[in-house]
Scaffold this active site. Structure first.
Site, PDB file in Angstrom:
ATOM      1  N   GLU A 187       0.871  -1.191   0.000  1.00  0.00           N
ATOM      2  CA  GLU A 187       0.000   0.000   0.000  1.00  0.00           C
ATOM      3  C   GLU A 187       0.904   1.235   0.000  1.00  0.00           C
ATOM      4  O   GLU A 187       1.535   1.529   1.020  1.00  0.00           O
ATOM      5  CB  GLU A 187      -0.881   0.011   1.258  1.00  0.00           C
ATOM      6  CG  GLU A 187      -1.832  -1.167   1.359  1.00  0.00           C
ATOM      7  CD  GLU A 187      -2.657  -1.155   2.646  1.00  0.00           C
ATOM      8  OE1 GLU A 187      -2.190  -0.667   3.690  1.00  0.00           O
ATOM      9  OE2 GLU A 187      -3.789  -1.644   2.595  1.00  0.00           O
ATOM     10  N   HIS A 190       0.427   3.697   3.118  1.00  0.00           N
ATOM     11  CA  HIS A 190       0.474   3.252   4.524  1.00  0.00           C
ATOM     12  C   HIS A 190       1.911   3.292   5.077  1.00  0.00           C
ATOM     13  O   HIS A 190       2.816   2.685   4.506  1.00  0.00           O
ATOM     14  CB  HIS A 190      -0.096   1.836   4.627  1.00  0.00           C
ATOM     15  CG  HIS A 190      -0.075   1.251   6.011  1.00  0.00           C
ATOM     16  ND1 HIS A 190      -1.125   1.371   6.903  1.00  0.00           N
ATOM     17  CD2 HIS A 190       0.883   0.546   6.665  1.00  0.00           C
ATOM     18  CE1 HIS A 190      -0.813   0.754   8.033  1.00  0.00           C
ATOM     19  NE2 HIS A 190       0.408   0.240   7.911  1.00  0.00           N
TER      20      HIS A 190
HETATM   21  C1  LIG Z   1      -7.183  -0.544   5.241  1.00  0.00           C
HETATM   22  C2  LIG Z   1      -5.900   0.148   4.868  1.00  0.00           C
HETATM   23  N1  LIG Z   1      -6.105   1.540   4.723  1.00  0.00           N
HETATM   24  C3  LIG Z   1      -4.836  -0.127   5.926  1.00  0.00           C
HETATM   25  O1  LIG Z   1      -4.583   0.700   6.762  1.00  0.00           O
HETATM   26  N2  LIG Z   1      -4.250  -1.345   5.863  1.00  0.00           N
HETATM   27  C4  LIG Z   1      -3.292  -1.780   6.860  1.00  0.00           C
HETATM   28  C5  LIG Z   1      -2.720  -3.128   6.503  1.00  0.00           C
HETATM   29  C6  LIG Z   1      -3.943  -1.870   8.244  1.00  0.00           C
HETATM   30  O2  LIG Z   1      -5.136  -2.173   8.333  1.00  0.00           O
HETATM   31  O3  LIG Z   1      -3.196  -1.709   9.212  1.00  0.00           O
HETATM   32 ZN   LIG Z   2      -2.976   2.168   6.846  1.00  0.00          ZN
END
Ligand SMILES: C[C@@H](N)C(=O)N[C@H](C)C(=O)O
Ligand SMILES: [Zn+2]
Length: 206
Positions: A187, A190
């Site tokens: 991602e 993130h």
């Molecule tokens: C859901 C997404 N925006 C995110 O933050 N993914 C990571 C893996 C999490 O949920 O910690």
């Molecule tokens: Zn995230």
């Protein structure tokens, strides 16, 4: 203090009193309001709307909080980007634990949504989902995908055909890394502090 353990054997702090006690013992546990702490920071909290991958409104408020050390690091990121004509656009910061449970029911793939058996860095207040805006146009910069596009185009090893998009992603990633954050391999939006285990999982709203 003794934090109660949930059905997965995880300690999840769930009351304001537990949080206040934690902060009293360690000021780095304080959750900081990023809009007050970081001048010029922008937000687009999609989880407070139905325009997100769950199609549900997960939050009733759009406040964005991080623990003090993560907020300090992010403030330095904002300052470094400002000198290059960019600013931060926050999609999500601290996220209560039960929201992670809801997300994982919808996308049960921990490449994209944290498994509640482990919890998320967001639940600990040291992970953040973000992009950048161009300070001249006040608009988000182009990135390889939209936020929460759970495809391989969001991966670190994807090469966008447009070099300007690759440069935007690199600037964000490099600047976050220079200030102590780690990025995700799946991602582009993130990031988290590597010492996340110092910060307990929480399931409180402010
Ligand atoms: C859901 C997404 N925006 C995110 O933050 N993914 C990571 C893996 C999490 O949920 O910690
Ligand atoms: Zn995230």
């Amino acid at each position: 203090q003794k934090i109660p353990v949930n059905k997965y054997g995880l300690a999840v702090l769930s009351t304001r009193q537990q949080y206040d006690q934690l902060v009293k013992a360690d000021s780095n546990q304080l959750l900081v309001d990023l809009e007050k702490y970081i001048p010029g920071i922008k937000k687009d909290v999609r989880y407070a709307t139905t325009n997100n991958f769950t199609k549900q409104q997960l939050y009733t408020r759009t406040d964005i909080y991080l623990r003090l050390p993560a907020a300090k690091a992010l403030k330095a990121v904002q300052e470094a980007l400002r000198k290059k004509g960019y600013g931060l656009l926050i999609y999500d910061a601290y996220r209560p634990y039960h929201v992670t449970e809801t997300m994982f029911k919808i996308v049960p793939n921990d490449l994209y949504a944290a498994d509640p058996r482990k919890g998320s860095g967001h639940n600990r207040g040291v992970a953040i989902d973000l992009s950048m805006i161009n300070l001249k146009t006040n608009k988000p910069v182009a990135m390889p995908t939209d936020f929460d596009d759970f495809t391989t185009k969001a991966h670190e090893n994807y090469t966008p055909p447009d070099p300007a998009i690759a440069a935007n992603r690199k600037l964000l990633r490099d600047t976050m890394k220079q200030h102590g954050f780690k990025g995700s391999s799946t991602e582009w939006w993130h990031f988290y502090l590597p010492d996340y285990k110092k910060y307990p999982l929480m399931d409180i709203f402010f």
